[in-house]
Design an enzyme around this catalytic site. Sequence first.
Site, PDB file in Angstrom:
ATOM      1  N   ARG A  51     -15.451   8.327  -0.081  1.00  0.00           N
ATOM      2  CA  ARG A  51     -16.398   9.273  -0.669  1.00  0.00           C
ATOM      3  C   ARG A  51     -17.824   9.043  -0.179  1.00  0.00           C
ATOM      4  NH1 ARG A  51     -15.189   9.638  -6.909  1.00  0.00           N
ATOM      5  NH2 ARG A  51     -15.353   7.448  -6.496  1.00  0.00           N
ATOM      6  N   LYS A 148       1.758  -1.474  -3.063  1.00  0.00           N
ATOM      7  CA  LYS A 148       2.154  -1.795  -4.408  1.00  0.00           C
ATOM      8  C   LYS A 148       0.892  -1.940  -5.260  1.00  0.00           C
ATOM      9  CE  LYS A 148       2.474  -6.098  -5.896  1.00  0.00           C
ATOM     10  NZ  LYS A 148       1.309  -6.962  -5.850  1.00  0.00           N
ATOM     11  N   ASP A 177       5.519  -3.712   0.839  1.00  0.00           N
ATOM     12  CA  ASP A 177       5.571  -4.963   0.100  1.00  0.00           C
ATOM     13  C   ASP A 177       5.232  -5.994   1.164  1.00  0.00           C
ATOM     14  OD1 ASP A 177       6.463  -7.517  -0.716  1.00  0.00           O
ATOM     15  OD2 ASP A 177       7.670  -6.588  -2.279  1.00  0.00           O
ATOM     16  N   HIS A 178       4.027  -6.547   1.107  1.00  0.00           N
ATOM     17  CA  HIS A 178       3.572  -7.312   2.278  1.00  0.00           C
ATOM     18  C   HIS A 178       4.428  -8.555   2.531  1.00  0.00           C
ATOM     19  CE1 HIS A 178       1.366  -9.902  -0.562  1.00  0.00           C
ATOM     20  NE2 HIS A 178       1.228 -10.771   0.410  1.00  0.00           N
ATOM     21  N   LYS A 182       5.909 -10.755   6.337  1.00  0.00           N
ATOM     22  CA  LYS A 182       5.657 -12.161   6.695  1.00  0.00           C
ATOM     23  C   LYS A 182       6.718 -12.614   7.691  1.00  0.00           C
ATOM     24  CE  LYS A 182       3.575 -13.556   2.305  1.00  0.00           C
ATOM     25  NZ  LYS A 182       2.341 -14.279   2.528  1.00  0.00           N
ATOM     26  N   GLU A 216       1.400 -20.316  -6.727  1.00  0.00           N
ATOM     27  CA  GLU A 216       0.051 -20.135  -6.185  1.00  0.00           C
ATOM     28  C   GLU A 216      -0.915 -21.061  -6.902  1.00  0.00           C
ATOM     29  OE1 GLU A 216      -0.874 -15.825  -5.006  1.00  0.00           O
ATOM     30  OE2 GLU A 216       0.031 -15.667  -6.977  1.00  0.00           O
ATOM     31  N   ASP A 235       3.351  -7.815 -11.088  1.00  0.00           N
ATOM     32  CA  ASP A 235       2.564  -8.138  -9.898  1.00  0.00           C
ATOM     33  C   ASP A 235       3.399  -8.833  -8.826  1.00  0.00           C
ATOM     34  OD1 ASP A 235       0.020  -8.366  -8.492  1.00  0.00           O
ATOM     35  OD2 ASP A 235       0.150 -10.519  -8.890  1.00  0.00           O
ATOM     36  N   HIS A 240       7.791  -8.802  -4.807  1.00  0.00           N
ATOM     37  CA  HIS A 240       7.968  -9.885  -3.825  1.00  0.00           C
ATOM     38  C   HIS A 240       9.211 -10.740  -4.116  1.00  0.00           C
ATOM     39  CE1 HIS A 240       4.119  -8.520  -2.700  1.00  0.00           C
ATOM     40  NE2 HIS A 240       3.381  -9.331  -3.440  1.00  0.00           N
ATOM     41  N   LYS A 337       0.505 -18.464 -11.280  1.00  0.00           N
ATOM     42  CA  LYS A 337      -0.821 -18.720 -10.718  1.00  0.00           C
ATOM     43  C   LYS A 337      -1.378 -20.020 -11.287  1.00  0.00           C
ATOM     44  CE  LYS A 337      -2.039 -14.011  -9.579  1.00  0.00           C
ATOM     45  NZ  LYS A 337      -1.771 -14.117  -8.146  1.00  0.00           N
TER      46      LYS A 337
HETATM   47  C1  BG6 Z   1      -0.104  -9.866  -4.138  1.00  0.00           C
HETATM   48  C2  BG6 Z   1      -0.359 -10.085  -5.602  1.00  0.00           C
HETATM   49  O1  BG6 Z   1       0.797  -8.803  -3.959  1.00  0.00           O
HETATM   50  O2  BG6 Z   1       0.439 -11.049  -3.572  1.00  0.00           O
HETATM   51  C3  BG6 Z   1      -1.304 -11.263  -5.795  1.00  0.00           C
HETATM   52  O3  BG6 Z   1      -0.928  -8.915  -6.160  1.00  0.00           O
HETATM   53  C4  BG6 Z   1      -0.767 -12.490  -5.093  1.00  0.00           C
HETATM   54  O4  BG6 Z   1      -1.485 -11.523  -7.185  1.00  0.00           O
HETATM   55  C5  BG6 Z   1      -0.425 -12.162  -3.647  1.00  0.00           C
HETATM   56  O5  BG6 Z   1      -1.771 -13.494  -5.159  1.00  0.00           O
HETATM   57  C6  BG6 Z   1       0.267 -13.333  -2.987  1.00  0.00           C
HETATM   58  O6  BG6 Z   1       0.407 -13.067  -1.625  1.00  0.00           O
HETATM   59  P1  BG6 Z   1       0.438 -14.237  -0.549  1.00  0.00           P
HETATM   60  O7  BG6 Z   1       0.608 -13.514   0.742  1.00  0.00           O
HETATM   61  O8  BG6 Z   1      -0.856 -14.969  -0.666  1.00  0.00           O
HETATM   62  O9  BG6 Z   1       1.597 -15.111  -0.917  1.00  0.00           O
END
Ligand code: BG6
Length: 490
Positions: A51, A148, A177-178, A182, A216, A235, A240, A337
């Site tokens: 924007r 996501k 979904d990243h 990986k 984490e 989340d 994941h 976390k």
């Molecule tokens: C994200 C979550 O999808 O993945 C985060 O929203 C999380 O909360 C993160 O910290 C973890 O990703 P990675 O690649 O650091 O393991």
Amino acid sequence: MYSGAIPVDPFDLVIFGGTGDLARRKILPALFRRFCAGQFAEGARITGAARAGMDAEGYRAFVADVLRDTADPQAGDDTMLGRFLGTVDYVAIDATGENGWAELAARMTEDRARAFFFSVRPRLFGDLAERLHQHGLASDRARIVVEKPFGHDLASARDLNATLATHFHESQIFRIDHYLGKETVQNLMAVRFGNMLFEPLWNSQYVDHIQITVAETVGVGGRGDYYDRAGAIRDMMQNHLMQLLCLIAMEPPAKFDPDAVRDEKLKVIRALDPVQPHHIVRGQYNARPEGAGGGALPGYREEVGNPRSKTESYIALRTHISNWRWAGTPFYLRTGKRLVARSSVINVMFKETPHSIFGQEAGRHANLLSIRLQPNEGITLQVTIKEPGPGGMRLIDVPLDMTFAEALGPASGRAPDAYERLIVDVLRGNQTLFMRGDEVEAAWAWIDPIIAGWTSRGEVPKPYDIGSTGPSDAEQLMTRDDRKWRGINP
Ligand code: BG6
């Protein structure tokens, strides 16, 4: 060696939300690295759309700052950075109005692949899809990329799928979904289906149980608002961890092709048993006081600014997959976390030998296959051998250890960030590492009753200390079954 540097045909990539957090942290750095790797053919064009009423020069300056901030060594190379910025353009656009759309359409007249990154709030997805259609930008060669969370429950995920389906075919929708991008997660499939060694043993006859841990050390940080509505279950678990579960448990697909892989993953999700209330533990981290090792840190509730929050920052559960391969083998999943270490690992615990020829003193032994996804990526197989020395037939367990970086040496190179791989796949139209709509819906259909159960029972998460392995109840989830979590390695 990352051999994905075959150039991608000239394309147009538009980032809606081009000045946003995801663009800054992930999308722009990933594009820059693929550009530096020589993967973009002449004529590639990246357009930031937002924007903010800035011009193309202003956006290029913004992108240059973003890349320099990522401390990417190549961002210090002015020629390389300059060449990359030459591909970058900007359009000020209003997702809900007419502003900017005609201008965007006028720039995209060539017949070539177009990718639209919807890096904006999901409530704008429908508007964006509609405008793209109205302005003739939703051609067969167009792809849309969404992040996501894909919905917050089954009903909302269905709505989103329906909204996107109005103007785009499933083959044009790339749900990220990243974790699937990986390197080591993709390697899971290589290990399982590229080796004869494991597959014959990969079932309930030989496997006692499987543990999936994604731990984490970071807290919720600046995302408190989102996270407090999501919690660890939405989340991390719904996406994941469930994706990891699918890859570890699925049947061998006939080929490594998008629908063959996703069909098999879907079957796993559909075969999951409902989780029993006593098979799930939620946790929430306490504040760490001044004077404690590592110094003071706010607790979860302070971090999200909600003193009464009942949202979990940790979850552990046990489930079963009711099919021929896995009936009777428990799967234990946990994520949280502010834990003691960052560690994503899958442990496949094999059964003990049916009979020990070495007698009782030899003890109980079983093989353990650990697949470390991050950090220190690699595989360890715990093997039982004779303890060296004259002390008779005493057995000990030793690791057969492979750390990928050591095994591959300099050829292993820099592991590309998940987004680098995923963006290139979008541009090539390869959906193997993206979630299909029915997969996402099936995952929510399994998750929804868990959340509904907590609400109806008024459950609150158990407190746990920062730097611990989570609430003690999660240990009991295992010890009750005469099993134990395999360490989150510091
Ligand atoms: C994200 C979550 O999808 O993945 C985060 O929203 C999380 O909360 C993160 O910290 C973890 O990703 P990675 O690649 O650091 O393991």
